[in-house]
Every structure is written in C-alpha cells, then in structure tokens.
Design a protein around this motif. Structure first.
Motif, PDB file in Angstrom:
ATOM      1  N   ARG A 293      -7.881   7.531 -15.714  1.00 18.95           N
ATOM      2  CA  ARG A 293      -6.496   7.444 -16.171  1.00 18.95           C
ATOM      3  C   ARG A 293      -6.091   6.032 -16.579  1.00 18.95           C
ATOM      4  N   GLY A 294      -6.910   5.064 -16.263  1.00 17.05           N
ATOM      5  CA  GLY A 294      -6.649   3.707 -16.706  1.00 17.05           C
ATOM      6  C   GLY A 294      -6.721   3.564 -18.214  1.00 17.05           C
ATOM      7  N   ASN A 295      -7.253   4.586 -18.892  1.00 14.39           N
ATOM      8  CA  ASN A 295      -7.385   4.554 -20.350  1.00 14.39           C
ATOM      9  C   ASN A 295      -6.184   5.160 -21.075  1.00 14.39           C
ATOM     10  N   TYR A 296      -5.183   5.641 -20.333  1.00  9.31           N
ATOM     11  CA  TYR A 296      -4.037   6.264 -20.980  1.00  9.31           C
ATOM     12  C   TYR A 296      -3.320   5.303 -21.926  1.00  9.31           C
ATOM     13  N   TYR A 297      -3.155   4.067 -21.529  1.00 16.71           N
ATOM     14  CA  TYR A 297      -2.462   3.097 -22.375  1.00 16.71           C
ATOM     15  C   TYR A 297      -3.172   2.971 -23.721  1.00 16.71           C
ATOM     16  N   ASN A 298      -4.482   2.795 -23.670  1.00 17.71           N
ATOM     17  CA  ASN A 298      -5.246   2.646 -24.912  1.00 17.71           C
ATOM     18  C   ASN A 298      -5.171   3.910 -25.772  1.00 17.71           C
ATOM     19  N   LEU A 299      -5.190   5.074 -25.119  1.00 18.91           N
ATOM     20  CA  LEU A 299      -5.080   6.330 -25.854  1.00 18.91           C
ATOM     21  C   LEU A 299      -3.734   6.429 -26.547  1.00 18.91           C
ATOM     22  N   HIS A 300      -2.662   6.164 -25.828  1.00 14.75           N
ATOM     23  CA  HIS A 300      -1.326   6.290 -26.393  1.00 14.75           C
ATOM     24  C   HIS A 300      -1.109   5.308 -27.538  1.00 14.75           C
ATOM     25  N   LYS A 301      -1.645   4.111 -27.404  1.00 13.75           N
ATOM     26  CA  LYS A 301      -1.537   3.130 -28.491  1.00 13.75           C
ATOM     27  C   LYS A 301      -2.313   3.611 -29.715  1.00 13.75           C
ATOM     28  N   LEU A 302      -3.489   4.161 -29.486  1.00  7.92           N
ATOM     29  CA  LEU A 302      -4.318   4.652 -30.583  1.00  7.92           C
ATOM     30  C   LEU A 302      -3.629   5.792 -31.322  1.00  7.92           C
ATOM     31  N   VAL A 303      -3.048   6.730 -30.566  1.00  8.14           N
ATOM     32  CA  VAL A 303      -2.351   7.869 -31.161  1.00  8.14           C
ATOM     33  C   VAL A 303      -1.134   7.397 -31.965  1.00  8.14           C
ATOM     34  N   ALA A 304      -0.359   6.478 -31.382  1.00  3.56           N
ATOM     35  CA  ALA A 304       0.854   6.000 -32.057  1.00  3.56           C
ATOM     36  C   ALA A 304       0.517   5.188 -33.304  1.00  3.56           C
ATOM     37  N   ASP A 305      -0.506   4.378 -33.249  1.00  6.57           N
ATOM     38  CA  ASP A 305      -0.913   3.587 -34.421  1.00  6.57           C
ATOM     39  C   ASP A 305      -1.462   4.482 -35.533  1.00  6.57           C
ATOM     40  N   ASP A 306      -2.194   5.517 -35.137  1.00  5.53           N
ATOM     41  CA  ASP A 306      -2.822   6.414 -36.097  1.00  5.53           C
ATOM     42  C   ASP A 306      -1.802   7.306 -36.810  1.00  5.53           C
ATOM     43  N   GLY A 307      -0.841   7.841 -36.059  1.00  6.68           N
ATOM     44  CA  GLY A 307       0.257   8.592 -36.649  1.00  6.68           C
ATOM     45  C   GLY A 307      -0.055   9.983 -37.148  1.00  6.68           C
ATOM     46  N   ARG A 308      -1.175  10.574 -36.737  1.00 12.67           N
ATOM     47  CA  ARG A 308      -1.445  11.961 -37.133  1.00 12.67           C
ATOM     48  C   ARG A 308      -0.412  12.900 -36.513  1.00 12.67           C
ATOM     49  N   ILE A 309      -0.069  12.644 -35.264  1.00 13.85           N
ATOM     50  CA  ILE A 309       1.077  13.300 -34.650  1.00 13.85           C
ATOM     51  C   ILE A 309       2.054  12.204 -34.232  1.00 13.85           C
ATOM     52  N   ILE A 310       3.336  12.514 -34.357  1.00 16.99           N
ATOM     53  CA  ILE A 310       4.379  11.538 -34.049  1.00 16.99           C
ATOM     54  C   ILE A 310       5.314  12.163 -33.021  1.00 16.99           C
ATOM     55  N   PRO A 311       5.200  11.786 -31.749  1.00 18.00           N
ATOM     56  CA  PRO A 311       6.070  12.353 -30.715  1.00 18.00           C
ATOM     57  C   PRO A 311       7.538  12.074 -31.002  1.00 18.00           C
ATOM     58  N   VAL A 312       8.384  13.023 -30.640  1.00 21.76           N
ATOM     59  CA  VAL A 312       9.820  12.901 -30.866  1.00 21.76           C
ATOM     60  C   VAL A 312      10.589  12.908 -29.553  1.00 21.76           C
ATOM     61  N   MET A 313      10.331  13.913 -28.714  1.00 28.00           N
ATOM     62  CA  MET A 313      11.014  13.976 -27.423  1.00 28.00           C
ATOM     63  C   MET A 313      10.200  14.792 -26.422  1.00 28.00           C
ATOM     64  N   ALA A 314      10.465  14.559 -25.150  1.00 29.36           N
ATOM     65  CA  ALA A 314       9.816  15.290 -24.062  1.00 29.36           C
ATOM     66  C   ALA A 314      10.880  16.054 -23.280  1.00 29.36           C
ATOM     67  N   GLY A 315      10.478  17.185 -22.718  1.00 30.26           N
ATOM     68  CA  GLY A 315      11.429  18.020 -21.989  1.00 30.26           C
ATOM     69  C   GLY A 315      11.245  17.952 -20.489  1.00 30.26           C
ATOM     70  N   TYR A 316      12.216  18.512 -19.779  1.00 25.78           N
ATOM     71  CA  TYR A 316      12.115  18.614 -18.326  1.00 25.78           C
ATOM     72  C   TYR A 316      12.840  19.874 -17.864  1.00 25.78           C
ATOM     73  N   TYR A 317      12.468  20.335 -16.675  1.00 26.25           N
ATOM     74  CA  TYR A 317      13.171  21.455 -16.063  1.00 26.25           C
ATOM     75  C   TYR A 317      14.353  20.912 -15.263  1.00 26.25           C
ATOM     76  N   ALA A 318      15.483  21.595 -15.340  1.00 27.54           N
ATOM     77  CA  ALA A 318      16.637  21.283 -14.506  1.00 27.54           C
ATOM     78  C   ALA A 318      16.713  22.341 -13.411  1.00 27.54           C
ATOM     79  N   ILE A 319      16.645  21.907 -12.174  1.00 21.61           N
ATOM     80  CA  ILE A 319      16.651  22.820 -11.030  1.00 21.61           C
ATOM     81  C   ILE A 319      17.974  22.650 -10.281  1.00 21.61           C
TER      82      ILE A 319
END
Length: 335
Positions: A273-299
């Motif tokens: 999991r120490g590689n998550y930062y590098n993965l997220h940077k790679l995905v964001a720089d590449d731009g094939r998918i562009i995240p917009v928002m994340a959801g959550y459950y309200a309990i």
C-alpha cells in the motif's frame, strides 16, 4: 440447502410470519464487544429512500442507512445521530483515448481535470453530501493525499491557457467538432452533473455537449466506444482496485483505457500500500479516467439507541477483536 446459513457472526438472519429479523446467537463463540446487545433486530423492507426516511421519522424504525449519491435520496429532518462511512462509489469521467479524435495526441487528457468544478457539482446536485476528489480514492481513505489531490483541482486560468493551445479536431467540412459527453439519462443527479460539466467546459473555451441516453443505449454506446468522454459511476472495492480500468480486456476498459504501465502499478499498490501515492499520481497525470467525486453511506440512528456504534463500509454493526494479538486472544478466548 439452508437459504440462510448461520455463519460465524453474533446474529443470524431469520424470517417469520411478521417479517425478517436478526436474532442474537446464544453462546456465541467470541466475546468481542458489540455495538448493541439487543436480542432481536427487526428488519424493515422498503421500496424507496423516502419510505425509509418516513418510517425512521414517524414510526418505530431506529436505524436507517442511506446513500446520498442515490438518485432517490431523501433528506432527514428529525433529531438523530449520524455516522458517515465510505461507500466506495466514485463518479468519474472516462476518455475514449483510442477512437476519439479529441485524444489523438493525448494533450486534452493532461488538462481536462482543471475544467471540472467538483465542489460546485457536489453542492448543486447532491446537496453537499458527497466528497470532491481528483484522485481515484475516497478522501476518507488513509491513503488519500490531500497535497497531491490539490495539484489537479479546478483551475480556470490553467484550463483556459491549455485549451487555447489545443487543436480541436474538425469534421469533413473543416468545422471544429464539439466534445461529446455521454451520460446515463436514467440517473437524474448524474445527468444534471453532466450538463453542468458541459456548460463549464464550453464557458472555458472547449465546446462540449451532452449525449443523454437511457441505460440500455448508454451501455451500448460504451461497448461500441461511441463517445468522446462519458460520465460514469462505479463502486470500487475496499482496496480501491483499479484493475478493471487498466488491465487488458478489463470490464471497464472501454475506449482503450487499458495500459500496461498503470496496470502494473495497480498490482504493486495491491501488494504494497506504500505505492498508492505513486499510483494516484500516475492515474491523475495520465488522465484516462478523471475522478470527480466519491460517495459515502449516511447511517442514521435515533438518539441514544446505539451509543457504541462504529460502522465500517458495508458493515453497520462492525466489531473488532482488538488491535493487538493479546486483545484478540482475549476476545476469542484462545490461549
């Protein structure tokens, strides 16, 4: 075969003439502390979010779970206690990198993220009940880097500058094309988001229009790669595994998203999991998918009903055996 096997948890699922319930298991094998000691938890079947809300506010329902990113979310207005838990839902823009002329040189993918006003989309279409994100992981996650995410946030001047240098493809008559944003019209909240995105991009200098299709047509267009970009929603696993976007022939690799470099980094992140930062940077720089928002459950729980509730994703009555081997031994009565 038993339709409802007992399992190893503290409660078993039962059906009676009056409905379904969770029944406390006598002589349960574990002595872990539970958020409730109720002998019976009655389950209420509902057909809509509004029904759940109404039974919580005006009837005997004491605990309710809702998804604010649901198209049918109903707002609660009574006295309650609230817990918010990552749901794994992610709204994102997918690019047709193989078949759309807009992505022939890959330039648009590098600056499209700066034209997405995520906070406004959340506020205007979900009442603020979602989390803007530029990374393919929820801001609720311990692996979300706020400092990294800031690098890809809405930036009008940065987008305008890049768009002014971008060579817009033309049709057979030499007329500049309009970017086509595909969206599922059966999801009204997502549809509103798509219209907002198209309007903002157009205002910033990149002409964009929505292609609004019902579910069956929307899915067919995805499969046929008949779009420039699309606005999608998916539920990521707890590991935030992106394999289906990037692996060869992945279930969500429409439009040529598969990429060996990113797929290898996904696997490295799952292993360490120490590689998550590098993965997220790679995905964001590449731009094939562009995240917009994340959801959550309200309990929601009626005040005082559950004082020790500590819900986890997809597990309202989450309990732990402890954070150390010794506490786990005590909880499980191992020697």
């Amino acid at each position: 075969a038993d339709d409802y096997p007992l399992g190893t948890g503290p409660y078993s699922f039962q059906t009676t003439n009056t409905g379904a319930r969770l029944q406390k298991v006598t002589d349960w094998w574990c002595s872990a502390k539970l958020p409730t000691n109720a002998e019976t938890i009655t389950l209420t079947e509902a057909t809509s979010q509004a029904q759940v809300r109404d039974e919580f506010e005006f009837d005997e329902l004491g605990l309710a779970i809702s998804n604010p990113m649901s198209d049918s979310y109903a707002e609660y207005r009574c006295d309650y206690e609230l817990w918010e838990v990552d749901s794994g839902f992610m709204m994102y823009i997918g690019c047709n990198v193989t078949y759309s002329k807009f992505f022939d040189d890959g330039t648009l993918r590098t600056f499209l993220t700066y034209g997405i006003d995520r906070q406004t989309l959340v506020d205007d279409n979900y009442g603020g009940l979602a989390l803007p994100t530029t990374l393919p992981i929820s801001p609720m996650s311990p692996y979300y880097s706020k400092s990294l995410a800031t690098n890809y946030d809405y930036d009008e001047m940065r987008f305008i500058d890049a768009a002014s240098k971008f060579r817009v493809p033309t049709n057979d008559k030499g007329v500049p094309r309009t970017l086509q944003l595909l969206v599922n019209s059966d999801d009204s909240a997502r549809l509103r988001c798509a219209r907002n995105i198209a309007a903002t991009l157009t205002e910033l200098g990149l002409a964009c229009e929505t292609v609004e299709s019902p579910t069956s047509v929307y899915e067919a267009r995805l499969q046929a790669a008949n779009y420039d970009i699309y606005l999608g929603i998916t539920k990521l696993p707890t590991t935030a595994d992106l394999s289906e976007f990037y692996r060869p022939w992945g279930e969500m690799s429409w439009g040529g998203l598969a990429n060996e470099t990113i797929y290898n980094m996904v696997n490295q992140s799952l292993a360490d999991r120490g590689n998550y930062y590098n993965l997220h940077k790679l995905v964001a720089d590449d731009g094939r998918i562009i995240p917009v928002m994340a959801g959550y459950y309200a309990i929601y729980a009626k005040r005082g009903v559950l004082s020790d509730l500590n819900p986890a994703r997809d597990n309202v009555f989450y309990y732990t055996l402890g954070k150390t081997m010794e506490s786990s031994k005590v909880a499980t009565q191992f020697s």
